[in-house]
Design a protein around this motif. Structure first.
Motif: not given
Length: 589
Positions: A383-387, A427-435, A440-444, A486-488
């Motif tokens: 969720s947005s709060g979790t992210a 871990t870095i790939a996951c961190e970059l995707a989360v940030l 607000g960017a739609q991220t995959l 919603p964006t990841l």
């Protein structure tokens, strides 16, 4: 953003102007402080080792005490002032050598029985003595071969014992010579005799005995000289007595029948001269015999030795200070050698200068309360709060801002590849995707690490479809890409068979293309297997908009990193920058 700027975990670091031209940058205070932070353990360990050795020596070495006895010498010289000064210096120098003679030292050994003292008579030569004797070609062992060949006999027992006693005595004399000293105090006529021993009382006894033996030697030498002079005077007096008798007889014969007054006066003068010379010689003979009977020394003890209050050797403070200084010097030398030969990556400019990269980022290791690294997001709990509450690696925010800037140039498909396994690329790939998704960017986030799919095992361990399936059927992307926020969204690896997904994507014959994904997502991050463990990076890197190379602080070598960068550039991949992961907080800050 230019190639002369490095983004560290906190703030940009401007490279020196010589870095861009390949020159050597001057040594700065920052470099020296970094050297000390990195190699202080080497310096401390080496210094501690030397201090331990010095402390062991100080604690185990037998203490040595030194006692001093002072004597005043009265030179018997005459002449002008300059002549007397020169004669006094020569006389005192001679007396110093007499005080160190074997007669004086040997008399001391005999008087104190030092030839039976184990401290002075060591039957087993030390290692230093053995080495010295070996270099001089002298055997350290007694020559018993000839004695054994001749066989023992009752007649040879006494001479052999005398020879052995003589060797022991000579050994004690040699030892005492090394433990004593004789010096002149300034330009005065006072000399000081010092003696070292294992106990204070023995040092006092040796110093006083040496002084007494020297005085006895001086008296004996003067008595011997007087004896020789007396013997010569005795012969001379006899000659003068005969000459005087002859002169007196001639004078008496001429006086009884004087014929020439001039001849009479000549004979009278000769007789008087003979008589005067005889009387003077007789007086000198009497004085010489008195000097033999009552000899007087040229030296007198003015200060006897007193018990030393503290040991003279080993000098604990000096030894500890010297060991500390040598330990620091050796530690610095070893640390500098290690630092110069260390090819591991510890500073950003190592990669920036060698590879000409736009940026190099330092990332610290994030630890949770349990002491383990931060876990990935679990599918279905986002969720947005979790992210927003997701723990962020220190330094990742600056890296994410740099990647956001890359999106302005439409570099939206970014691969993250590690030089060696275990560098934390997933871990870095996951961190970059989360940030990126938080911005607000739609991220995959795509897991293409076929060798070790950490993301898939952590985020979607029970996923039935994945990247492998989407490559065969592009329509499965909607169900295979799991929504985390919603964006990841996350695309797991799937079940890999013969060919890895990265190699299949490089063929451009699959149902999935990055061009289609760019239409739906603003940013795509691809986790790729480590370069040293798999050829996937060589296959997929040219299909990406850019690649981030991940290294491990203090583990990855600069040579391996440059090999990865040059190889990827040769196949047409664009290297966006490098990341130094697992940096200590003190380095990252």
């Amino acid at each position: 953003m230019t190639s002369s700027t490095i983004f560290s975990g906190v703030s940009p670091i401007s490279l020196p102007a010589t870095a861009a031209t390949g020159g050597n940058s001057p040594l700065t205070l920052r470099d020296m402080l970094f050297f000390l932070r990195m190699r202080w353990l080497w310096i401390a360990a080496t210094t501690f080792a030397f201090l331990v050795m010095a402390g062991s020596y100080v604690l185990t070495a037998e203490p040595t005490f030194v006692a001093n006895t002072q004597l005043v010498i009265v030179p018997q010289v005459s002449g002008s002032e300059a002549q007397r000064a020169f004669a006094e210096d020569a006389f005192i120098e001679g007396q110093l050598e007499i005080a160190k003679s074997s007669d004086v030292v040997g008399g001391t050994v005999t008087a104190l029985g030092l030839d039976t003292d184990p401290d002075f008579v060591d039957q087993t030569p030390s290692l230093q003595d053995r080495a010295k004797n070996w270099l001089m070609g002298v055997s350290s062992e007694p020559d018993t071969a000839s004695q054994e060949a001749a066989g023992p006999g009752p007649r040879d027992t006494q001479p052999q014992q005398q020879i052995e006693d003589g060797r022991i005595h000579d050994r004690a004399v040699a030892t005492l010579l090394n433990m004593m000293g004789v010096r002149r105090i300034g330009s005065s006529t006072i000399i000081e005799i010092s003696a070292a021993a294992s106990t204070p009382q023995q040092a006092v006894d040796i110093a006083d005995t040496l002084a007494r033996q020297y005085i006895q030697k001086n008296i004996a030498m003067k008595a011997n000289a007087s004896r020789q002079y007396s013997e010569w005077l005795t012969r001379f007096v006899s000659e003068q007595q005969r000459g005087l008798a002859e002169a007196a007889s001639a004078l008496a014969s001429f006086t009884s029948n004087p014929r020439d007054q001039f001849k009479l006066a000549e004979l009278q003068s000769a007789t008087d001269a003979r008589r005067t010379l005889y009387e003077n010689t007789l007086n000198q003979l009497t004085e010489a015999r008195q000097r033999i009977t009552y000899p007087v020394s040229d030296a007198t003890i003015v200060s006897r030795a007193t018990l030393p209050l503290s040991k003279a050797r080993p000098r604990s403070t000096l030894i500890i200070a010297f060991a500390a200084a040598v330990g620091l010097g050796v530690g610095f030398a070893l640390a500098m050698i290690r630092h110069a030969g260390d090819r591991r990556i510890v500073r950003p400019h190592q990669i920036a200068e060698a590879g000409g990269l736009p940026f190099v980022t330092l990332l610290a290791t994030l630890r949770t309360r349990n002491g383990h690294s931060a876990r990935f997001l679990a599918a279905g709990t986002g969720s947005s709060g979790t992210a927003a509450a997701y723990p962020i690696i220190p330094g990742m925010a600056e890296l994410s801002a740099t990647v956001v800037g890359l999106r302005r140039k439409r570099r939206v498909v970014i691969g993250i590849v590690a030089v060696n396994p275990g560098s934390g690329a997933s871990t870095i790939a996951c961190e970059l995707a989360v940030l990126s998704s938080i911005s607000g960017a739609q991220t995959l986030l795509i897991d293409a690490a076929a060798q070790k799919s950490s993301l898939s095992k952590s985020i979607a361990p029970h996923s039935s479809t994945g990247l492998v399936d989407v490559l065969d059927n592009g329509e499965l992307i909607q169900t295979a890409a799991l929504p985390l926020t919603p964006t990841l969204r996350f695309l797991p690896l799937g079940k890999v068979e013969a060919v890895t997904p990265a190699i299949r994507l490089s063929s451009r014959r699959t149902q999935l293309s990055f061009a289609d994904l760019k239409k739906e997502f603003d940013a795509i991050f691809v986790d790729i297997s480590a370069f040293s463990a798999s050829p996937d990076a060589n296959a997929i890197a040219p299909e990406l908009d850019g690649v981030l190379v991940v290294t491990s602080h203090g583990h990855t070598s600069i040579d391996d990193t440059m090999h990865v960068i040059e190889t990827l550039r040769n196949i047409g991949a664009e290297i966006l920058g490098a990341i130094i992961n697992h940096a200590p907080k003190r380095i990252e800050s």
